[in-house]
Design a protein around this motif. Structure first.
Motif, short mmCIF file in Angstrom:
data_model
loop_
_atom_site.label_atom_id
_atom_site.label_comp_id
_atom_site.label_asym_id
_atom_site.label_seq_id
_atom_site.Cartn_x
_atom_site.Cartn_y
_atom_site.Cartn_z
N LEU A 105 0.82 -1.21 0.00
CA LEU A 105 0.00 0.00 0.00
C LEU A 105 0.86 1.27 0.00
CD1 LEU A 105 -2.82 -1.10 2.44
CD2 LEU A 105 -3.11 -0.47 0.04
N ALA A 106 1.93 1.26 0.78
CA ALA A 106 2.81 2.43 0.83
C ALA A 106 3.47 2.70 -0.51
CB ALA A 106 3.87 2.24 1.91
N LEU A 107 3.70 1.64 -1.28
CA LEU A 107 4.39 1.75 -2.57
C LEU A 107 3.43 2.03 -3.72
CD1 LEU A 107 6.83 -1.25 -2.13
CD2 LEU A 107 7.53 1.15 -2.38
N ALA A 108 2.15 2.07 -3.44
CA ALA A 108 1.16 2.26 -4.51
C ALA A 108 0.23 3.43 -4.20
CB ALA A 108 0.36 0.97 -4.71
N PRO A 109 0.77 4.65 -4.09
CA PRO A 109 -0.09 5.79 -3.76
C PRO A 109 -0.97 6.25 -4.92
CG PRO A 109 2.14 6.54 -4.13
CD PRO A 109 2.19 5.04 -4.16
N LYS A 110 -0.57 5.92 -6.17
CA LYS A 110 -1.29 6.43 -7.34
C LYS A 110 -1.78 5.34 -8.28
CE LYS A 110 1.28 10.80 -7.61
NZ LYS A 110 2.12 11.65 -8.48
N TYR A 111 -1.05 4.23 -8.34
CA TYR A 111 -1.33 3.20 -9.34
C TYR A 111 -1.68 1.88 -8.68
CZ TYR A 111 1.04 6.62 -12.29
OH TYR A 111 1.41 7.76 -12.94
N ARG A 112 -2.21 0.97 -9.47
CA ARG A 112 -2.58 -0.35 -8.93
C ARG A 112 -1.35 -1.11 -8.45
NH1 ARG A 112 -3.65 -5.69 -12.29
NH2 ARG A 112 -4.37 -7.05 -10.60
N VAL A 113 -0.26 -1.09 -9.22
CA VAL A 113 0.93 -1.86 -8.86
C VAL A 113 1.90 -0.98 -8.08
CG1 VAL A 113 0.68 -3.40 -10.82
CG2 VAL A 113 2.09 -1.33 -11.04
#
Length: 240
Positions: A201-209
């Motif tokens: 979740l922390a690595l995906a602030p804008k995109y699905r992946v």
């Protein structure tokens, strides 16, 4: 760009590959929480193929976990090291992925793979395999659930649902963006499932992946494009 040759002792048959999985699976460490999300460095790894030429390119992109800024990156190009067999895809990718990681001039920190860890028919996907070989904490974040069952998570970002093999939870479906198809997170090595999902979740602030593997995907595709554009469409390192 690093070029790669396949190790002489690399498995060439399905039976040999499964024997390696059986040997290494007992080295998977599952009792460590892993680094806290938003701290240290996170490295995304991904690969791209040119099956016509038998080529594979890998990329490793290191991000600052707090800002998601790129700290370092490296690529490697080799030849495909194993035929396509579901459940044994790591054997097609690992030599080149290892070469990309070794070419980095920064500590990778947590490694996020575009693939599976324990959410694998033999409980030993790419993320687990890579974790055992490198000693690094690893997580698998896949775009589909492979053969495992799950119920659709609730629509809001951050919703999760167990990814099940019978009654066993082997990972989680994680909704990284509201109303968007979830990704499928599983432990590789030296990370808890709760931590793996929090990192995702922390690595995906804008995109699905995750941003880590999103950037690695773009970089490995560019590396492959450059490699096959060389005179003759191949290099001696992977054209044998």
């Amino acid at each position: 760009m690093t070029t790669v040759r396949i190790p002489e002792d690399w498995p060439t048959t399905e039976a040999q590959a499964r024997a390696v999985q059986d040997e290494l699976r007992d080295r998977v460490v599952l009792d460590e929480p892993g680094p806290p999300p938003g701290t240290g460095r996170v490295t995304g790894v991904d690969v791209a193929y040119d099956d016509e030429r038998g080529a594979v390119a890998a990329a490793a992109v290191v991000l600052d976990a707090a800002t998601l800024a790129v700290v370092a990156q490296a690529t490697a190009v080799g030849r495909v090291s194993f035929p396509y067999v579901p459940g044994l895809l790591a054997f097609r990718e690992i030599p080149t992925v290892l070469a990309a990681l070794e070419a980095l001039h920064q500590d990778p920190g947590l490694v996020v793979c575009d693939g599976y860890g324990l959410a694998h028919p033999r409980r030993f996907g790419l993320a687990s395999h890579l974790g055992v070989l490198t000693g690094l904490p690893t997580v698998g974040v896949a775009k589909n659930p492979f053969t495992f069952a799950y119920v659709e998570p609730a629509a809001p970002r951050g919703s999760t649902a167990p990814l099940l093999a019978g009654a066993d939870e082997v990972g989680r479906a994680v909704r990284t963006q509201a109303g968007v198809k979830p990704v499928f997170v599983s432990v590789g090595r030296r990370v808890s499932l709760d931590t793996a999902c929090a990192h995702t979740l922390a690595l995906a602030p804008k995109y699905r992946v995750p941003e880590s593997t999103r950037r690695a995907d773009a970089l490995c595709r560019e590396a492959l494009k450059e490699a096959v554009a060389r005179p003759g469409g191949r290099s001696p390192e992977y054209g044998n």
